[in-house]
Design a protein around this motif. Structure first.
Motif, PDB file in Angstrom:
ATOM      1  N   GLY A  81      10.779  16.462 -68.406  1.00 18.43           N
ATOM      2  CA  GLY A  81      11.272  17.676 -67.971  1.00 18.43           C
ATOM      3  C   GLY A  81      10.771  18.575 -69.134  1.00 18.43           C
ATOM      4  N   TYR A  82      10.393  19.887 -68.981  1.00 23.83           N
ATOM      5  CA  TYR A  82       9.819  20.787 -69.921  1.00 23.83           C
ATOM      6  C   TYR A  82      10.502  22.106 -69.553  1.00 23.83           C
ATOM      7  CZ  TYR A  82       6.403  16.990 -70.285  1.00 23.83           C
ATOM      8  OH  TYR A  82       5.629  15.765 -70.170  1.00 23.83           O
ATOM      9  N   ALA A  83      10.326  23.040 -70.685  1.00 24.69           N
ATOM     10  CA  ALA A  83      10.887  24.319 -70.595  1.00 24.69           C
ATOM     11  C   ALA A  83      10.021  25.305 -69.728  1.00 24.69           C
ATOM     12  CB  ALA A  83      11.066  24.966 -71.895  1.00 24.69           C
ATOM     13  N   ASP A  84       8.703  24.996 -69.979  1.00 25.44           N
ATOM     14  CA  ASP A  84       7.647  25.794 -69.155  1.00 25.44           C
ATOM     15  C   ASP A  84       6.355  25.104 -69.128  1.00 25.44           C
ATOM     16  OD1 ASP A  84       6.375  26.168 -71.601  1.00 25.44           O
ATOM     17  OD2 ASP A  84       7.665  28.002 -72.211  1.00 25.44           O
ATOM     18  N   VAL A  85       5.466  25.637 -68.425  1.00 27.17           N
ATOM     19  CA  VAL A  85       4.048  25.085 -68.188  1.00 27.17           C
ATOM     20  C   VAL A  85       3.178  24.812 -69.528  1.00 27.17           C
ATOM     21  CG1 VAL A  85       1.780  25.256 -67.252  1.00 27.17           C
ATOM     22  CG2 VAL A  85       3.774  25.775 -65.855  1.00 27.17           C
ATOM     23  N   ASP A  86       3.558  25.761 -70.373  1.00 24.55           N
ATOM     24  CA  ASP A  86       2.905  25.509 -71.751  1.00 24.55           C
ATOM     25  C   ASP A  86       3.495  24.178 -72.550  1.00 24.55           C
ATOM     26  OD1 ASP A  86       1.181  26.570 -74.034  1.00 24.55           O
ATOM     27  OD2 ASP A  86       3.214  26.452 -74.860  1.00 24.55           O
ATOM     28  N   GLN A  93     -11.343  23.912 -69.969  1.00 24.94           N
ATOM     29  CA  GLN A  93     -11.365  23.100 -68.649  1.00 24.94           C
ATOM     30  C   GLN A  93     -10.239  22.232 -68.556  1.00 24.94           C
ATOM     31  OE1 GLN A  93     -13.202  23.780 -66.241  1.00 24.94           O
ATOM     32  NE2 GLN A  93     -13.068  22.006 -64.702  1.00 24.94           N
ATOM     33  N   VAL A  94      -9.746  21.472 -69.378  1.00 26.87           N
ATOM     34  CA  VAL A  94      -8.746  20.376 -69.326  1.00 26.87           C
ATOM     35  C   VAL A  94      -7.406  21.389 -69.187  1.00 26.87           C
ATOM     36  CG1 VAL A  94      -7.433  18.738 -70.512  1.00 26.87           C
ATOM     37  CG2 VAL A  94     -10.009  18.520 -70.664  1.00 26.87           C
ATOM     38  N   ASP A  95      -7.443  22.217 -69.923  1.00 24.61           N
ATOM     39  CA  ASP A  95      -6.025  23.044 -70.040  1.00 24.61           C
ATOM     40  C   ASP A  95      -5.833  23.538 -68.306  1.00 24.61           C
ATOM     41  OD1 ASP A  95      -5.697  22.451 -72.621  1.00 24.61           O
ATOM     42  OD2 ASP A  95      -5.837  24.620 -73.181  1.00 24.61           O
ATOM     43  N   LYS A  96      -6.986  24.043 -67.755  1.00 24.91           N
ATOM     44  CA  LYS A  96      -7.078  24.715 -66.483  1.00 24.91           C
ATOM     45  C   LYS A  96      -6.388  23.623 -65.307  1.00 24.91           C
ATOM     46  CE  LYS A  96     -10.243  27.108 -63.259  1.00 24.91           C
ATOM     47  NZ  LYS A  96      -9.964  25.854 -62.376  1.00 24.91           N
ATOM     48  N   GLU A  97      -7.182  22.310 -65.501  1.00 25.21           N
ATOM     49  CA  GLU A  97      -6.978  21.673 -64.590  1.00 25.21           C
ATOM     50  C   GLU A  97      -5.434  20.872 -64.605  1.00 25.21           C
ATOM     51  OE1 GLU A  97      -9.817  19.284 -62.677  1.00 25.21           O
ATOM     52  OE2 GLU A  97     -11.595  20.533 -63.294  1.00 25.21           O
ATOM     53  N   VAL A  98      -5.143  20.653 -65.688  1.00 27.74           N
ATOM     54  CA  VAL A  98      -3.788  20.131 -66.018  1.00 27.74           C
ATOM     55  C   VAL A  98      -2.773  21.044 -65.732  1.00 27.74           C
ATOM     56  CG1 VAL A  98      -2.117  19.029 -67.488  1.00 27.74           C
ATOM     57  CG2 VAL A  98      -4.353  18.449 -67.703  1.00 27.74           C
ATOM     58  N   THR A  99      -3.080  22.388 -65.841  1.00 26.55           N
ATOM     59  CA  THR A  99      -2.126  23.522 -65.375  1.00 26.55           C
ATOM     60  C   THR A  99      -1.997  23.534 -63.840  1.00 26.55           C
ATOM     61  OG1 THR A  99      -2.256  24.661 -67.265  1.00 26.55           O
ATOM     62  CG2 THR A  99      -1.514  25.677 -65.435  1.00 26.55           C
ATOM     63  N   GLU A 100      -2.985  23.263 -63.309  1.00 25.48           N
ATOM     64  CA  GLU A 100      -3.081  23.531 -61.595  1.00 25.48           C
ATOM     65  C   GLU A 100      -2.475  22.250 -61.275  1.00 25.48           C
ATOM     66  OE1 GLU A 100      -7.307  23.505 -60.675  1.00 25.48           O
ATOM     67  OE2 GLU A 100      -7.273  25.679 -61.430  1.00 25.48           O
ATOM     68  N   ALA A 101      -2.632  20.998 -61.827  1.00 21.35           N
ATOM     69  CA  ALA A 101      -2.115  19.611 -61.523  1.00 21.35           C
ATOM     70  C   ALA A 101      -0.489  19.774 -61.563  1.00 21.35           C
ATOM     71  CB  ALA A 101      -2.562  18.457 -62.132  1.00 21.35           C
ATOM     72  N   LEU A 102       0.128  20.644 -62.459  1.00 22.85           N
ATOM     73  CA  LEU A 102       1.467  20.879 -62.769  1.00 22.85           C
ATOM     74  C   LEU A 102       2.226  21.791 -61.840  1.00 22.85           C
ATOM     75  CD1 LEU A 102       1.459  21.196 -66.649  1.00 22.85           C
ATOM     76  CD2 LEU A 102       2.256  19.028 -65.301  1.00 22.85           C
ATOM     77  N   HIS A 103       1.453  22.531 -60.913  1.00 20.18           N
ATOM     78  CA  HIS A 103       2.084  23.590 -60.272  1.00 20.18           C
ATOM     79  C   HIS A 103       2.894  22.947 -59.174  1.00 20.18           C
ATOM     80  CE1 HIS A 103       2.205  27.324 -58.025  1.00 20.18           C
ATOM     81  NE2 HIS A 103       2.107  26.649 -56.763  1.00 20.18           N
ATOM     82  N   PRO A 104       2.811  21.805 -58.449  1.00 19.98           N
ATOM     83  CA  PRO A 104       3.845  21.304 -57.590  1.00 19.98           C
ATOM     84  C   PRO A 104       5.192  20.852 -58.356  1.00 19.98           C
ATOM     85  CG  PRO A 104       1.798  20.125 -57.090  1.00 19.98           C
ATOM     86  CD  PRO A 104       1.497  20.927 -58.480  1.00 19.98           C
TER      87      PRO A 104
END
Length: 285
Positions: free
Chosen positions: A224-229, A252-263
């Motif tokens: 569990g995290y406070a936000d995506v960052d 690139q890694v930041d972008k793709e991991v952020t997208e993977a976290l969206h769900p």
């Protein structure tokens, strides 16, 4: 999952570009390390860790698991070979300078191997923990058998040795994010691609180390995290994404991991990923 989310040294070809190791260690200590607290508590409760416990913690990282054992009265030796930055944070937690009134004289932290711990002061341990989870990468248990063999040479007969692994991918939401690391690292990665955890991963490691399995358990450890960052910083602090950063770049890694976290992002902006981890208790012969 090395202490602790995943083992920090990943077998692959080529040099790995890493972010500031001090910042990564702080992110680990402040964000990620606490995710396995339910696991530590379950193991310590089952093994009745207390004043009579002499614990050797392999891959102790920044020392949260050791701190929890110390609060139960255990005597501690922590060994950390892969991250001097994390070990420095463990020293601040467990061996503050100047010493406070709660500092225990029977706590030692050693950079290196179990043999190095033996060289400081000969002790006989009655509990060994290896809390870095294995089972999400092919080959991520390489070297663990040798480490356990060295550690168990310092133990009493029938000493419990605790190994930890990822649960089935269908019960570990973080698995989908971890796949990003191996996808981006190809073809740089040499055989260390993501794979689902197998039922007998821990038993195979124990067998190679000459240990006798003596029980296991599963523990829910949601991330569990406070936000995506915060989620991004916590996950990157594991070291699992270093090869991907080297093969592509940080952005690139930041972008793709952020997208993977969206769900896993909830309406209030927090990130919640249910996971299950498995532990095995094996004993020395």
């Amino acid at each position: 999952m090395t202490p602790t989310l995943v083992r920090q040294h990943l077998p692959h070809a080529g040099a790995v570009t890493r972010a500031d190791p001090g910042a990564r260690a702080r992110d680990w200590s402040e964000i990620q390390e606490r995710m396995l607290v339910p696991l530590y508590e379950a193991v310590y409760e089952r093994l009745e860790v207390g004043p009579g416990t002499r614990l050797l913690g392999l891959g102790c990282g920044s020392g949260l698991a050791l701190l929890m054992a110390a609060s139960r009265g255990a005597a501690l030796t922590g060994v950390e070979a892969s991250s001097p930055e994390r070990l420095a944070l463990a020293r601040r937690r467990l061996l503050p300078e100047p010493p406070d009134t709660g500092t225990r004289a029977d706590t030692r932290l050693v950079e290196g191997s179990p043999e190095d711990a033996a060289g400081v002061e000969r002790r006989s341990y009655n509990l060994v923990t290896a809390f870095e989870p294995i089972g999400c990468l092919a080959g991520d248990s390489e070297g663990l058998g040798e480490l356990l063999t060295a550690a168990t040479a310092l133990t009493e007969r029938s000493t419990p040795v605790v190994l930890v692994g990822w649960g089935p991918p269908e019960r570990c939401a973080t698995s989908s994010v971890l796949r990003v690391a191996t996808k981006l690292a190809e073809p740089m990665r040499s055989g260390a691609s993501w794979r689902p955890a197998l039922r007998d991963d821990l038993e195979e490691v124990a067998q190679r180390a000459g240990l006798r399995p003596d029980g296991s358990g599963r523990v829910a450890c949601p991330f569990g995290y406070a936000d995506v960052d915060s989620a991004l910083r916590g996950l990157l602090s594991t070291g699992l994404f270093d090869a991907a950063i080297s093969a592509t770049d940080q952005a690139q890694v930041d972008k793709e991991v952020t997208e993977a976290l969206h769900p896993y992002r909830r309406e209030d902006g927090t990130v919640w990923m249910p996971n299950v981890f498995r532990y095995l208790i094996a004993r020395t012969l």
